[in-house]
Design an enzyme around this catalytic site. Structure first.
Site, short mmCIF file in Angstrom:
data_model
loop_
_atom_site.label_atom_id
_atom_site.label_comp_id
_atom_site.label_asym_id
_atom_site.label_seq_id
_atom_site.Cartn_x
_atom_site.Cartn_y
_atom_site.Cartn_z
CE1 TYR A 6 -3.55 2.71 0.66
CE2 TYR A 6 -2.02 3.47 2.36
CZ TYR A 6 -3.13 3.67 1.57
OH TYR A 6 -3.82 4.85 1.65
NE ARG A 51 2.09 13.79 11.14
CZ ARG A 51 2.38 14.41 9.99
NH1 ARG A 51 3.47 15.12 9.88
NH2 ARG A 51 1.54 14.30 8.96
NE ARG A 99 -8.57 8.79 6.89
CZ ARG A 99 -8.06 9.92 6.41
NH1 ARG A 99 -8.03 10.13 5.11
NH2 ARG A 99 -7.59 10.83 7.24
CG PHE A 138 12.44 18.47 -3.83
CD1 PHE A 138 11.22 19.06 -3.55
CD2 PHE A 138 12.44 17.21 -4.42
CE1 PHE A 138 10.03 18.42 -3.86
CE2 PHE A 138 11.25 16.57 -4.73
CZ PHE A 138 10.04 17.18 -4.45
#
Length: 485
Positions: free
Chosen positions: A189, A236, A246, A309
């Protein structure tokens, strides 16, 4: 932050006040996408692209700031990549859309993304990114303006992701699968929702020529980079996800007999604090197995804007794991690292050595908080040790980097490795000197062989002198005797 907030921070957390003040004064924005000289690459002069930048700000302000500082048109490309996947994720997350409606949209989303004029207005009213789909035609218009190679990569990743999301959504809707059962399903997933993002970004970096061409083929570490960030967010956001019904934590972990939980939401109930922390520990341990891959990935990056980034989210992730570890507050609310620490991480995320030091620091903090009663104590120690080992192998701690450019590094005299290094350097110097002497001797010998043959000349001259003297002697004798006769 207002003046009152600054004053309160100064009085309660003076060190954090100093850090934020340094960030505000000295951290410079690398580029301004709104300036006219950036319009050619940022697309700010087009109303549709300007709206896409606004959507990026609305969906993720922190991620938006990092994207905008990437060089050239790569920033605009990543922006569109992010918005396309955010739109796809919004469809997948929306529990108000029935499965029979959701499936065809998900499985054809890569085609819809290049279909001019397509929008979606039936998202639930509480979906925070609903407006993105309402105005998705603007995203489509900008995607179709991208470089063909960029566009192809984005659509390929979207197609892979949409099918994976559709499979999980269909299983949840039809089989009544409330939970993810196995860790391998959890990994799969996370691969679909984040690992593929890492793969796509690596391919975009290579296509932009800002990174080496083979970076796009490094699928394993690209996937690990994405999984580290996604798993950190899942850990978290435990309480927020439970409240929304969920459940992403794999039952193979929290459902173990020794933990004694029948439902995932039972972990935040009174009296379950210790057992919940053991589950939390194992979830963080699972995320930590991606740390060294993330460090390997960051070492491959050469362009500074691309490195920054990627590095900032990675350092935020390890800091968040450290914050969550053995923190019971995580089960009651969504915890976040403080602004000053985030600012410090942003300022320090400039090169692989500093990133390694940040990872090492937080792993040591995690190890210091681990307790022997935790069933995962030994495995946590091993995971932290692997990061230590990686750091020592790539950036040995006894090597002290110079504070100013141009100066050579120094070595810790108290570390035994310093004496070993010096002895090794002495041996290398001796070997080098011997090779140099041998080369000079060989060169001199070659010169003697290839020079004027003086010895031959000497022998010939001696023979010639002897003959001359002999002839002169014979002539003298003949002349002497001829006078007598």
């Amino acid at each position: 932050m207002g003046a009152t907030a600054w004053l309160t921070l100064l009085l309660t957390h003076p060190l954090e006040f100093r850090t934020l003040l340094q960030f505000w004064l000295f951290h410079e924005q690398k580029r301004d996408i709104t300036s006219m000289k950036e319009h050619a690459t940022s697309g700010w002069d087009r109303q549709t692209m300007r709206r896409c930048w606004e959507f990026l700000d609305m969906t993720s302000r922190s991620f938006s700031a990092v994207i905008k500082e990437v060089e050239g048109d790569l920033a605009r490309t990543i922006c569109m990549f992010y918005l396309v996947l955010r739109g796809l994720d919004t469809i997948e997350d929306d529990m108000t859309i029935s499965d029979d409606v959701k499936q065809p949209i998900l499985r054809s989303f890569h085609k819809l993304t290049i279909t001019p004029g397509w929008t979606y207005n039936d998202s639930g009213p509480n979906e925070k990114d609903r407006q993105l789909l309402v105005e998705y035609d603007k995203v489509i218009e900008e995607v179709n303006l991208l470089d063909p190679e960029y566009k192809s990569i984005i659509l390929d990743i979207t197609e892979k992701m949409e099918n994976g999301m559709a499979d999980f959504a269909h299983r949840a809707a039809t089989a009544g699968a409330t939970y993810i059962d196995k860790v391998e399903d959890y990994d799969l997933y996370c691969h679909y929702v984040a690992g593929l993002v890492g793969e796509g970004l690596s391919r975009l970096f290579s296509a932009s020529k800002k990174e080496v061409s083979w970076l796009g083929t490094q699928l394993e570490i690209s996937n690990s980079m994405g999984l580290l960030l996604q798993k950190t967010n899942i850990i978290r956001d435990y309480r927020e996800d439970c409240d929304d019904k969920r459940y992403f934590w794999p039952k193979e972990i929290w459902g173990k007999k020794e933990y004694g939980f029948r439902e995932m939401k039972d972990m935040y109930l009174p009296g379950a604090e210790e057992r919940a922390q053991w589950v939390q520990s194992e979830m963080i341990l699972d995320a930590m197995r991606h740390l060294t891959d993330a460090l390997d990935y960051l070492r491959l990056l050469k362009n500074q804007s691309v490195f920054t980034f990627c590095a900032i989210p990675a350092t935020m992730a390890i800091a968040t794991l450290d914050l969550c570890f053995m923190n019971p507050a995580m089960f009651q609310r969504n915890v976040k690292i403080r602004k000053a620490e985030a600012a410090s991480l942003i300022m320090r995320s400039v090169n692989p050595r500093d990133i390694a030091e940040i990872f090492r620091h937080h792993c040591r903090s995690i190890h210091a908080k681990a307790v022997p009663e935790d069933p995962n104590f030994l495995r946590i120690s091993v995971a932290c040790g692997k990061v230590e080992q990686w750091c020592e192998h790539n950036f040995p701690s006894f090597v002290r980097m110079p504070s100013t450019a141009g100066n050579p590094p120094t070595f810790d005299p108290e570390d035994a490795r310093t004496s070993i290094l010096k002895k090794s350097q002495e041996i290398d110097q001796t070997i080098t000197q011997r090779k140099r002497v041998a080369q000079l001797q060989e060169k001199q010998g070659s010169n003697v062989q290839q020079g004027v043959p003086w010895e031959l000349f000497a022998v010939v001259g001696a023979i010639f002198a002897i003959l001359l003297i002999s002839i002169l002697g014979v002539v003298w004798i003949v002349v002497m005797f001829s006078d007598k006769f």
